[in-house]
Design a protein around this motif. Structure first.
Motif, PDB file in Angstrom:
ATOM      1  N   ASP A 192      37.994 119.352 -10.190  1.00  0.00           N
ATOM      2  CA  ASP A 192      38.090 120.500 -11.078  1.00  0.00           C
ATOM      3  C   ASP A 192      39.146 120.218 -12.145  1.00  0.00           C
ATOM      4  OD1 ASP A 192      39.313 123.345 -11.814  1.00  0.00           O
ATOM      5  OD2 ASP A 192      37.291 123.656 -11.035  1.00  0.00           O
ATOM      6  N   THR A 193      38.963 120.774 -13.333  1.00  0.00           N
ATOM      7  CA  THR A 193      39.942 120.572 -14.404  1.00  0.00           C
ATOM      8  C   THR A 193      41.324 121.061 -14.001  1.00  0.00           C
ATOM      9  OG1 THR A 193      39.174 122.654 -15.360  1.00  0.00           O
ATOM     10  CG2 THR A 193      38.333 120.630 -16.339  1.00  0.00           C
ATOM     11  N   ARG A 194      41.384 122.073 -13.119  1.00  0.00           N
ATOM     12  CA  ARG A 194      42.674 122.610 -12.694  1.00  0.00           C
ATOM     13  C   ARG A 194      43.421 121.644 -11.773  1.00  0.00           C
ATOM     14  NH1 ARG A 194      40.279 128.409 -10.929  1.00  0.00           N
ATOM     15  NH2 ARG A 194      38.755 126.946 -10.067  1.00  0.00           N
ATOM     16  N   SER A 195      42.715 120.652 -11.247  1.00  0.00           N
ATOM     17  CA  SER A 195      43.344 119.656 -10.373  1.00  0.00           C
ATOM     18  C   SER A 195      43.768 118.399 -11.133  1.00  0.00           C
ATOM     19  CB  SER A 195      42.373 119.257  -9.249  1.00  0.00           C
ATOM     20  OG  SER A 195      42.036 120.371  -8.457  1.00  0.00           O
ATOM     21  N   PHE A 196      43.151 118.137 -12.265  1.00  0.00           N
ATOM     22  CA  PHE A 196      43.410 116.908 -13.013  1.00  0.00           C
ATOM     23  C   PHE A 196      44.823 116.922 -13.600  1.00  0.00           C
ATOM     24  CE2 PHE A 196      43.432 114.343 -16.877  1.00  0.00           C
ATOM     25  CZ  PHE A 196      42.889 113.148 -16.428  1.00  0.00           C
ATOM     26  N   LEU A 197      45.566 115.834 -13.390  1.00  0.00           N
ATOM     27  CA  LEU A 197      46.906 115.691 -13.954  1.00  0.00           C
ATOM     28  C   LEU A 197      46.890 114.734 -15.146  1.00  0.00           C
ATOM     29  CD1 LEU A 197      48.947 115.428 -10.626  1.00  0.00           C
ATOM     30  CD2 LEU A 197      48.849 117.384 -12.195  1.00  0.00           C
ATOM     31  N   TYR A 198      46.604 113.455 -14.867  1.00  0.00           N
ATOM     32  CA  TYR A 198      46.521 112.486 -15.959  1.00  0.00           C
ATOM     33  C   TYR A 198      45.761 111.256 -15.489  1.00  0.00           C
ATOM     34  CZ  TYR A 198      50.423 109.797 -13.866  1.00  0.00           C
ATOM     35  OH  TYR A 198      51.235 109.064 -13.038  1.00  0.00           O
ATOM     36  N   ALA A 199      45.354 110.443 -16.443  1.00  0.00           N
ATOM     37  CA  ALA A 199      44.654 109.192 -16.157  1.00  0.00           C
ATOM     38  C   ALA A 199      45.398 108.056 -16.845  1.00  0.00           C
ATOM     39  CB  ALA A 199      43.213 109.257 -16.647  1.00  0.00           C
ATOM     40  N   ALA A 255      55.015 120.769 -17.774  1.00  0.00           N
ATOM     41  CA  ALA A 255      56.094 121.691 -17.428  1.00  0.00           C
ATOM     42  C   ALA A 255      57.307 121.518 -18.343  1.00  0.00           C
ATOM     43  CB  ALA A 255      56.514 121.470 -15.976  1.00  0.00           C
ATOM     44  N   LYS A 256      57.516 120.283 -18.816  1.00  0.00           N
ATOM     45  CA  LYS A 256      58.686 120.004 -19.636  1.00  0.00           C
ATOM     46  C   LYS A 256      58.443 118.768 -20.483  1.00  0.00           C
ATOM     47  CE  LYS A 256      63.702 119.268 -19.303  1.00  0.00           C
ATOM     48  NZ  LYS A 256      64.842 118.996 -18.391  1.00  0.00           N
ATOM     49  N   VAL A 257      59.134 118.688 -21.601  1.00  0.00           N
ATOM     50  CA  VAL A 257      59.037 117.525 -22.486  1.00  0.00           C
ATOM     51  C   VAL A 257      60.410 116.857 -22.561  1.00  0.00           C
ATOM     52  CG1 VAL A 257      58.475 116.694 -24.805  1.00  0.00           C
ATOM     53  CG2 VAL A 257      57.242 118.658 -23.849  1.00  0.00           C
ATOM     54  N   ASP A 258      60.461 115.574 -22.280  1.00  0.00           N
ATOM     55  CA  ASP A 258      61.701 114.797 -22.409  1.00  0.00           C
ATOM     56  C   ASP A 258      61.592 113.906 -23.636  1.00  0.00           C
ATOM     57  OD1 ASP A 258      62.891 115.844 -20.158  1.00  0.00           O
ATOM     58  OD2 ASP A 258      62.067 114.314 -18.834  1.00  0.00           O
ATOM     59  N   GLY A 259      62.708 113.677 -24.300  1.00  0.00           N
ATOM     60  CA  GLY A 259      62.726 112.797 -25.462  1.00  0.00           C
ATOM     61  C   GLY A 259      63.540 111.549 -25.197  1.00  0.00           C
ATOM     62  N   ASN A 260      63.065 110.416 -25.688  1.00  0.00           N
ATOM     63  CA  ASN A 260      63.858 109.194 -25.667  1.00  0.00           C
ATOM     64  C   ASN A 260      63.669 108.492 -26.999  1.00  0.00           C
ATOM     65  OD1 ASN A 260      61.412 107.715 -25.528  1.00  0.00           O
ATOM     66  ND2 ASN A 260      61.466 107.703 -23.297  1.00  0.00           N
ATOM     67  N   SER A 261      64.207 107.295 -27.140  1.00  0.00           N
ATOM     68  CA  SER A 261      64.158 106.620 -28.437  1.00  0.00           C
ATOM     69  C   SER A 261      62.753 106.210 -28.834  1.00  0.00           C
ATOM     70  CB  SER A 261      65.074 105.392 -28.432  1.00  0.00           C
ATOM     71  OG  SER A 261      64.681 104.484 -27.429  1.00  0.00           O
ATOM     72  N   GLN A 262      61.815 106.167 -27.867  1.00  0.00           N
ATOM     73  CA  GLN A 262      60.434 105.793 -28.182  1.00  0.00           C
ATOM     74  C   GLN A 262      59.571 106.984 -28.551  1.00  0.00           C
ATOM     75  OE1 GLN A 262      59.635 103.732 -24.475  1.00  0.00           O
ATOM     76  NE2 GLN A 262      59.684 101.756 -25.506  1.00  0.00           N
ATOM     77  N   GLY A 263      59.983 108.178 -28.204  1.00  0.00           N
ATOM     78  CA  GLY A 263      59.183 109.361 -28.511  1.00  0.00           C
ATOM     79  C   GLY A 263      59.342 110.408 -27.442  1.00  0.00           C
ATOM     80  N   TYR A 264      58.214 110.899 -26.913  1.00  0.00           N
ATOM     81  CA  TYR A 264      58.238 111.935 -25.886  1.00  0.00           C
ATOM     82  C   TYR A 264      57.698 111.405 -24.563  1.00  0.00           C
ATOM     83  CZ  TYR A 264      58.182 114.747 -30.171  1.00  0.00           C
ATOM     84  OH  TYR A 264      58.441 115.260 -31.410  1.00  0.00           O
ATOM     85  N   ARG A 265      58.116 112.079 -23.488  1.00  0.00           N
ATOM     86  CA  ARG A 265      57.538 111.865 -22.169  1.00  0.00           C
ATOM     87  C   ARG A 265      57.279 113.232 -21.572  1.00  0.00           C
ATOM     88  NH1 ARG A 265      57.932 106.462 -20.956  1.00  0.00           N
ATOM     89  NH2 ARG A 265      57.271 106.772 -18.814  1.00  0.00           N
ATOM     90  N   LEU A 266      56.104 113.409 -20.990  1.00  0.00           N
ATOM     91  CA  LEU A 266      55.691 114.702 -20.476  1.00  0.00           C
ATOM     92  C   LEU A 266      55.898 114.769 -18.970  1.00  0.00           C
ATOM     93  CD1 LEU A 266      52.318 115.026 -22.450  1.00  0.00           C
ATOM     94  CD2 LEU A 266      54.600 115.809 -23.151  1.00  0.00           C
ATOM     95  N   LEU A 268      54.903 116.756 -15.664  1.00  0.00           N
ATOM     96  CA  LEU A 268      53.806 117.615 -15.239  1.00  0.00           C
ATOM     97  C   LEU A 268      54.168 118.382 -13.969  1.00  0.00           C
ATOM     98  CD1 LEU A 268      50.834 115.124 -15.751  1.00  0.00           C
ATOM     99  CD2 LEU A 268      51.963 116.589 -17.431  1.00  0.00           C
ATOM    100  N   GLU A 269      53.497 119.499 -13.761  1.00  0.00           N
ATOM    101  CA  GLU A 269      53.702 120.302 -12.561  1.00  0.00           C
ATOM    102  C   GLU A 269      53.403 119.471 -11.308  1.00  0.00           C
ATOM    103  OE1 GLU A 269      54.870 123.236 -12.376  1.00  0.00           O
ATOM    104  OE2 GLU A 269      54.611 124.187 -14.335  1.00  0.00           O
ATOM    105  N   ARG A 270      54.327 119.527 -10.338  1.00  0.00           N
ATOM    106  CA  ARG A 270      54.152 118.876  -9.044  1.00  0.00           C
ATOM    107  C   ARG A 270      53.901 117.371  -9.145  1.00  0.00           C
ATOM    108  NH1 ARG A 270      49.856 123.191  -6.899  1.00  0.00           N
ATOM    109  NH2 ARG A 270      49.521 123.259  -9.150  1.00  0.00           N
ATOM    110  N   CYS A 271      54.418 116.750 -10.198  1.00  0.00           N
ATOM    111  CA  CYS A 271      54.191 115.318 -10.405  1.00  0.00           C
ATOM    112  C   CYS A 271      55.523 114.631 -10.695  1.00  0.00           C
ATOM    113  CB  CYS A 271      53.216 115.112 -11.567  1.00  0.00           C
ATOM    114  SG  CYS A 271      52.746 113.398 -11.828  1.00  0.00           S
ATOM    115  N   ALA A 272      55.872 113.616  -9.912  1.00  0.00           N
ATOM    116  CA  ALA A 272      57.152 112.928 -10.076  1.00  0.00           C
ATOM    117  C   ALA A 272      57.163 112.013 -11.300  1.00  0.00           C
ATOM    118  CB  ALA A 272      57.467 112.117  -8.823  1.00  0.00           C
TER     119      ALA A 272
END
Length: 291
Positions: A192-199, A255-266, A268-272
């Motif tokens: 389900d789309t609600r279960s998909f995190l990333y590929a 859930a949150k966006v982190d920034g570093n010198s290369q750009g952004y890192r996302l 995700l909920e319940r994902c390390a």
């Protein structure tokens, strides 16, 4: 408290942005070298009676040629080493020093040919000194300065994104659509789309990260699949988008966006793990998150 050695190692492992305009790394230094050599005529060039223009142009062309190899040829030969998300300040500085060493060797042979002498050790260290004076110190300083400028900018934008995300009103649940992933084999995966995190692309395979339907824990599965096929599988879910050459992400799970010198890192909920956003997709991802 970290010791001095650990601090230095962490500093050199800091993410460093890939080149925005590779051609500038080739053209700009070559032009500067030509102007310095032709106008100021250091290193005994002033004593050359004729052909100064061609001598200095030759040195500039050597710089451009070697830089082209480092900017375009080597990244294509060793894509995993030069991968954007794995590029660090240490790699940038060591790569720059390797570039200067290669330029030194080429100019050493060039000067020996011009003077009609054997390329001996003394001449090599003389040329090395010239190259270091012209390029090493300012180049390394520029690498660190460029990294700090981009880091400050991306941290500022990440803070803005997180503030807007926290103020963003709830838009309801993620639409429930069944995604079917299948490639060149009989193996397939439905979710389900609600279960998909990333590929994430892994060579000829794609690793799919999703929430287990049993206990909603993050799990993953590797399928023989291309990113193009994975993109086609999520076409019915406009909130699942490409954020990197090797990544697809569910923006409803951010859930949150982190920034570093290369750009952004996302995050995700319940994902390390964090999902990288490459420079080419940053503008679109930012607009979608703020939409």
């Amino acid at each position: 408290m970290k010791d001095k050695g650990t601090v230095i190692k962490d500093f050199w492992r800091e993410p460093y942005p890939s080149l925005v305009s590779p051609w500038k790394v080739v053209v700009v230094p070559a032009v500067i070298i030509f102007l310095v050599l032709y106008l100021l005529q250091p290193f005994g060039i002033a004593r050359i009676e004729s052909g100064k223009l061609w001598v200095t142009l030759g040195a500039a062309c050597i710089s451009a040629g070697v830089s082209s190899v480092f900017v375009w040829v080597l990244p294509r030969m060793f894509p995993r080493y030069y991968e954007e998300r794995a590029w660090t300040l240490g790699k940038e500085v060591s790569g720059t020093l390797a570039l200067l060493l290669c330029i030194t060797v080429c100019v050493w042979l060039y000067v020996a040919w011009l003077c009609g002498v054997m390329p001996d050790v003394r001449l090599f260290f003389t040329v090395l000194l010239w190259v270091l004076i012209l390029g090493a110190f300012p180049t390394v300083l520029f690498a660190m300065w460029n990294r700090n400028i981009r880091l400050a900018r991306n941290l500022r934008e990440a803070t803005e994104l997180n503030l807007r995300l926290s103020q963003k009103p709830e838009t309801g649940e993620t639409p429930s659509v069944t995604l079917v992933f299948s490639g060149g084999t009989k193996e397939m995966l439905e979710m389900d789309t609600r279960s998909f995190l990333y590929a994430e692309s892994e060579g000829n395979y794609v690793r799919l990260h999703y929430l287990s339907p049993k206990d909603h824990r993050p799990v993953s599965k590797l399928l023989r699949l291309t990113m193009k096929q994975a993109e086609a599988a999520v076409a019915s879910a406009p909130f699942i988008v490409r954020c990197h050459r090797a990544f697809l992400v569910n923006l409803h799970q951010v859930a949150k966006v982190d920034g570093n010198s290369q750009g952004y890192r996302l995050r995700l909920e319940r994902c390390a793990e964090e999902v990288p956003v490459s420079r080419g997709y940053a503008k679109d991802i930012k607009a979608r998150l703020l939409h």
